[in-house]
Design a protein around this motif. Structure first.
Motif, PDB file in Angstrom:
ATOM      1  N   ASP A   1      38.714  33.244  40.284  1.00  0.00           N
ATOM      2  CA  ASP A   1      37.370  33.815  40.295  1.00  0.00           C
ATOM      3  C   ASP A   1      36.393  32.921  39.537  1.00  0.00           C
TER       4      ASP A   1
ATOM      5  N   TYR B   1      44.823  39.290  43.161  1.00  0.00           N
ATOM      6  CA  TYR B   1      44.217  40.569  42.809  1.00  0.00           C
ATOM      7  C   TYR B   1      45.005  41.702  43.466  1.00  0.00           C
TER       8      TYR B   1
ATOM      9  N   ARG C   1      46.814  38.855  37.212  1.00  0.00           N
ATOM     10  CA  ARG C   1      45.403  39.030  36.854  1.00  0.00           C
ATOM     11  C   ARG C   1      44.849  37.765  36.210  1.00  0.00           C
TER      12      ARG C   1
ATOM     13  N   TYR D   1      44.174  35.454  39.009  1.00  0.00           N
ATOM     14  CA  TYR D   1      43.001  35.932  39.738  1.00  0.00           C
ATOM     15  C   TYR D   1      41.706  35.535  39.041  1.00  0.00           C
ATOM     16  N   TYR D   2      41.653  35.720  37.729  1.00  0.00           N
ATOM     17  CA  TYR D   2      40.432  35.379  36.996  1.00  0.00           C
ATOM     18  C   TYR D   2      40.185  33.874  36.970  1.00  0.00           C
TER      19      TYR D   2
END
Length: 221
Positions: free
Chosen positions: A75, A102, A68, A71-72
């Motif tokens: 992002d 994700y 995560r 992923y962030y």
């Protein structure tokens, strides 16, 4: 997304569909503003998951939260690209990285949910067996065989287990609905926009319930 999918096949709704598509893009970009602090939150969650006493949730949650974090980060890079702060970003490549991590995060979260469900089913079966033993029911009657068919017995046991633990049910539903997005992006399982939009809607409602009622958020042991 769901509303746009439902209106796309309707004649004379082209202008509305274009407005919904524009709104969807704007909301997606704006939502990323609120995600800028999520990297820190994900790192904190990783630190907390390392201290979980049960080995399986500790392993799954630690790896899930690490994915995560990545992923962030991806992002955030995509957000920087979308607002025009940089031009040297390969959007497609970063989108695939984000979708992949994700997907790993949600897959590991679902493994943890499955482990918790199996524990709950075992507890329900043991509890039922104890009550049946104390009430001196006829031999051979147990939670596993109380229905004629094995599948019916399994579904009944699963239903009772999730009914006993609503936070686990909400977390499983949310993760299952969320994973439709990376499955579609990575081409593992293609869904139409209607299915993805409906899954996102159900996931948002499940997430909102845990915000309104914090006691329904799945806790780690």
């Amino acid at each position: 997304m769901l509303l746009r999918y439902l209106l796309e096949s309707k004649a004379g709704k082209e202008e509305v569909v274009m407005k919904l598509k524009s709104l969807e893009s704007s909301v997606s970009t704006g939502r990323k503003w609120f995600r800028l602090g999520n990297v820190v939150h994900a790192i904190q969650a990783t630190e907390q998951s390392i201290r979980v006493t049960d080995l399986v949730p500790r392993f799954c949650l630690t790896l899930a939260n690490l994915n995560r974090v990545i992923y962030y980060v991806c992002d955030t890079v995509l957000w920087v690209k979308s607002v025009g702060l940089t031009s040297g970003v390969n959007r497609e490549k970063w989108q695939m990285w984000a979708a992949r991590h994700y997907y790993y995060f949600l897959l590991l979260s679902l493994v943890r949910d499955l482990y918790e469900i199996l524990l709950q089913m075992d507890w329900v079966a043991r509890d039922r067996a104890k009550r049946e033993k104390s009430s001196r029911d006829p031999p051979g009657h147990s939670v596993v065989h109380e229905e004629a068919e094995w599948l019916q017995s399994f579904i009944l046991l699963l239903f009772r287990s999730l009914k006993r633990h609503p936070p686990l049910l909400l977390d499983t539903v949310k993760n299952f609905c969320d994973i439709l997005i990376p499955l579609n992006q990575l081409g593992i399982y293609k869904s139409n926009l209607g299915i993805v939009g409906l899954g996102g809607l159900v996931s948002s409602v499940a997430g909102l319930i845990t915000v309104v009622y914090p006691q329904l958020k799945l806790k780690t042991r």
